[in-house]
Design an enzyme around this catalytic site. Sequence first.
Site, PDB file in Angstrom:
ATOM      1  N   ASN A 130       0.831  -1.207   0.000  1.00 16.42           N
ATOM      2  CA  ASN A 130       0.000   0.000   0.000  1.00 16.42           C
ATOM      3  C   ASN A 130       0.865   1.256   0.000  1.00 16.42           C
ATOM      4  OD1 ASN A 130      -2.377  -1.443   0.053  1.00 16.42           O
ATOM      5  ND2 ASN A 130      -2.802  -1.088   2.215  1.00 16.42           N
ATOM      6  N   ARG A 147      -9.436  -5.549 -14.513  1.00 16.02           N
ATOM      7  CA  ARG A 147      -8.297  -6.316 -13.988  1.00 16.02           C
ATOM      8  C   ARG A 147      -8.650  -7.795 -14.111  1.00 16.02           C
ATOM      9  NH1 ARG A 147      -5.020  -2.565 -11.416  1.00 16.02           N
ATOM     10  NH2 ARG A 147      -6.091  -0.848 -10.382  1.00 16.02           N
ATOM     11  N   ARG A 155      -4.185   0.849 -13.431  1.00 14.29           N
ATOM     12  CA  ARG A 155      -2.840   1.087 -12.901  1.00 14.29           C
ATOM     13  C   ARG A 155      -2.175  -0.178 -12.371  1.00 14.29           C
ATOM     14  NH1 ARG A 155      -3.562   5.434  -9.301  1.00 14.29           N
ATOM     15  NH2 ARG A 155      -3.076   6.934 -10.921  1.00 14.29           N
ATOM     16  N   HIS A 168     -14.376   1.705 -15.923  1.00 13.63           N
ATOM     17  CA  HIS A 168     -14.291   1.010 -14.643  1.00 13.63           C
ATOM     18  C   HIS A 168     -15.566   0.224 -14.339  1.00 13.63           C
ATOM     19  CE1 HIS A 168     -13.711   0.911 -10.101  1.00 13.63           C
ATOM     20  NE2 HIS A 168     -12.554   0.485 -10.542  1.00 13.63           N
ATOM     21  N   TYR A 209     -11.792 -10.662  -2.015  1.00 16.08           N
ATOM     22  CA  TYR A 209     -12.557  -9.419  -1.844  1.00 16.08           C
ATOM     23  C   TYR A 209     -14.033  -9.746  -1.619  1.00 16.08           C
ATOM     24  CZ  TYR A 209      -8.617  -7.075  -4.318  1.00 16.08           C
ATOM     25  OH  TYR A 209      -7.392  -6.615  -4.725  1.00 16.08           O
ATOM     26  N   ARG A 266     -14.394   1.861   3.638  1.00 16.57           N
ATOM     27  CA  ARG A 266     -13.211   1.086   3.994  1.00 16.57           C
ATOM     28  C   ARG A 266     -11.968   1.952   4.136  1.00 16.57           C
ATOM     29  NH1 ARG A 266     -11.496  -1.903  -0.734  1.00 16.57           N
ATOM     30  NH2 ARG A 266      -9.883  -0.328  -0.975  1.00 16.57           N
ATOM     31  N   HIS A 298     -14.969  -4.606  -0.562  1.00 11.90           N
ATOM     32  CA  HIS A 298     -14.854  -3.991  -1.886  1.00 11.90           C
ATOM     33  C   HIS A 298     -16.199  -3.646  -2.517  1.00 11.90           C
ATOM     34  CE1 HIS A 298     -13.500  -3.917  -6.234  1.00 11.90           C
ATOM     35  NE2 HIS A 298     -12.545  -3.221  -5.653  1.00 11.90           N
TER      36      HIS A 298
END
Length: 691
Positions: A52, A382, A412, A442, A475, A571, A599
Site C-alpha cells: 500500500n 483487472r 494502474r 471502470h 474481496y 473502507r 470492496h
Amino acid sequence: MKNQITPKDVSSKYINRDLSWIQFNRRVMEEAQDPETPLLERIKFLSIVSSNLDEFMSVRVAGIRDQIKAGYTKKDFTGYTPAALLKKLMARTSLMIGEQYKTYRDLMRQLAKENIVFTSYNDLNHSQQKAMDEYYHDIIFPVLTPMAVDQSRPFPLVHTLGLYLSVVLCKNSDEACSEPYFAIVQVPSILPRWIQVPMRTNSKKLEFVMLEDVIKQHIHTLFSGYTPVAVDAFRLTRNADMTLNEEGAEDLLEEIEKELRKRRWGAPVRLEVQKGIHPWALETLQEEFELSEGVFEIDGPLDLTYFMKFSMSLSGKDHLRYPPITPRYPVEFKTEEDMFTVLQQRDVLVYHPFESFDAVNDFLYQSAHDPSVLAIKMTLYRVSGNSLLVQSLAHAAESGKQVTVVVELKARFDEERNIAWARKLEKAGCHVVYGLVGLKTHAKIMLVVRQEETGLRRYVHVGTGNYNDSTAKLYTDIGLFTSNQVIGEDASALFNEITGYSAPHQWQAFGVAPTDMREKLFELIRREKKYALEGKPARIIAKINSLSHQEMVDELYAASQAGVKIDLIVRGVCCLRPGVTGLSDNIRVISIVDRFLEHSRIFYFENGGKADVWLSSADWMSRNLTRRVELMCPVFDRQLQQSIIQILNMTLRDNVKARELLPNGVYLHVTTPEASFRSQFVAQRIEQWKV
C-alpha cells in the site's frame, strides 16, 4: 454523554484525503498487530501495509511533488497547500514506518516460537554455511551484475522498487583508502527473497536467510583486487503515473507500452536505505537521485512485500492461518443445469467470496457454447493470470458469435497484463475496444444477447468488483444476474456509447458516470432530505471504498442537517467529518478491515418506505464520478433487496473489526455491550443474509 464538537472545534469541516489514507493503512497495520489474528495472516497484513505504501508513494506523493515542482501553491478544499501537505505526510509516514518495523520485530519473535526463524549467515553452523556458499556459487553468482560508478561509467539505471546493494570499495593497493570507489549490485528479483537453510541435526527449526544477506557475505567475489568497506541495501521509488496523449495516439496500445517503458525513468520520490548506511554511500545516492527529503532509514529488511509469498509458501502450518472457506455455488443455479432458464424466471444475487465466482465463469462459458447466443459484450478492468473468462470469450469469437470486449489498458499496475489479454482476444477474433478518450472504463458489466422463441432476449451481469477469479476469493463483492428488459436495454445503450458514436442516453434504470451518476446520486440524497423535512422517515446507507468528492460530502452534510439518518461504511479514505454538531450530527462512519478486503459498493435509500437499492462499480471520489465510465444499477427484485439490506445491517452491527471515525479524524474500535459480532464470519453462513 459524548462531548459535543462544533465546526469551530475543528480546523476544517473536511478531512484531507491523503492524511485519511495514512489512517487507513494504520488500520491495516493494526490487523498485523492483533494477537487474535492467526500469525501467518498477520504477516500478510504487514506485507499489505508495505505494498500500500509503495503505491501511495509512487502515485499520490509523486503527484504532490509534481505540484510543488510546478510552483502550485493553491490550497485544496481541506485547507492544505502541496508543500504543507507533503511535510505532514512525510512526518506521518516516518512514524508509520517506525511502527511497521516494530511490528516486524514482534512478528519475528512470534515466528521463532513456532520454530520459524530468520537468521543471519554468521549465525549458521559450518555445514549450513557451506550449503549457502554452494547455493551462492551455483545459483546466485551467475545472475549478479556488479555496476561500477566512475568517470567513464555513469550511474546505472535504478529500477523503481527494486532492491539494490550499495558497495563502498577500496583498492587493495591503497592501504590508506584515500580514494574510495562506489558500485551497486541489484538483488535479483528472479530468485526467492528468502532461502531455506538445511535443518540442524536434531532440530525442528525451519531456518531462513535473506537473499541479500548471502550476497553481502560473498560480495568480494564480484570485485577482485578491491576490498569491500561497506555493503548496504537501498531501494528507490519512482513516479509511476502515466501521462498519455490519447488524442494524438494512433494506437493506444502502443502508446501505453511506451509510457510503461518511461515509468522506469520516472522522477525519484522516495529512497529507502538500510539503517547505518555508510555516509559516503548515502551522500552519493542522494546526490544522484536529487532527494533531500523522502529518505527513510529502515531498521530491518527493506521491502516487506515478500512476506505475502513467504506466508503462503509454508506447508504444514495451517494452524497459523484462517481456516479455509469453500465458497458455495449459488443454490439458484444448482437446481437447473441451464442458467438461462433460471434467469427467465428470476434474478440471482451472488455474494463473493462466500458464494463462488464459478457462477460467473459458468455463465460466460454457457453463453460462449450456446448456439442460440448471438452476441456477448463485456468490460475487463483487472483480469487474473489464467482467466477462464478470456478463454470463453475467445471460443465464442472463434465460433462466430459477435464478441465485443472493452479492455481498460490504463488499469494502474495491470497495464502490461491487460495488453497481453487484449492481443490474445484480438487474435481470436474479438472486437477489442480500449474505451473512451480521457476516461477509464471502470464499470463491471456483461451483456449476452440470445435468440429465443419469443424473440431476442438480453441477459445481464453487473458487479461491484472486477471479473477476476483470483480477487473474487479475497474481496467481498456482489454480482447481479438478471434478464430484466429495462436493464438489458440500458446495457445495450451503454456498450453503444462506449464503442460507437452515440448521444448521451436517457437511462431508464442505470446511473452512468461521467454523464449523470453524480446528479442521480444528488437527487436521491435530496429526496431523502425532502422526506426528512416533511417529518417522514429518511435513511441513507452507503457502502463504498472511498469518499473524497467535496460536493458529495456537502450533499450528505445538508441531508444530515435536515434530519436524515446516514450510515456510511467506508473502507479507506473518508474526507467527511462525522458527528460534528450542526454539521453532521446524524452521520456515522465506520470502516471494516478484516480477513477479506471490503470492496462492494452498495447504496440504500429509504424512499418513504419503498426502498431503493443499488449496486455500483463507483466510489464517491472525483475520479470515479467525473473521469471514469462507471455504473450504478438498481436491484428491482424485492427479495434480493432484502438480502442486500441484510448484508448492510450485518456490517453495521460489527463490533469486532469495525472502527468508527471520530470528528477529530481518528478511528477507534467499535465497542458495544452486545455479544461479539464479526460480520465477515457471520456472512460465511449464507442463511444469515440470504432471504
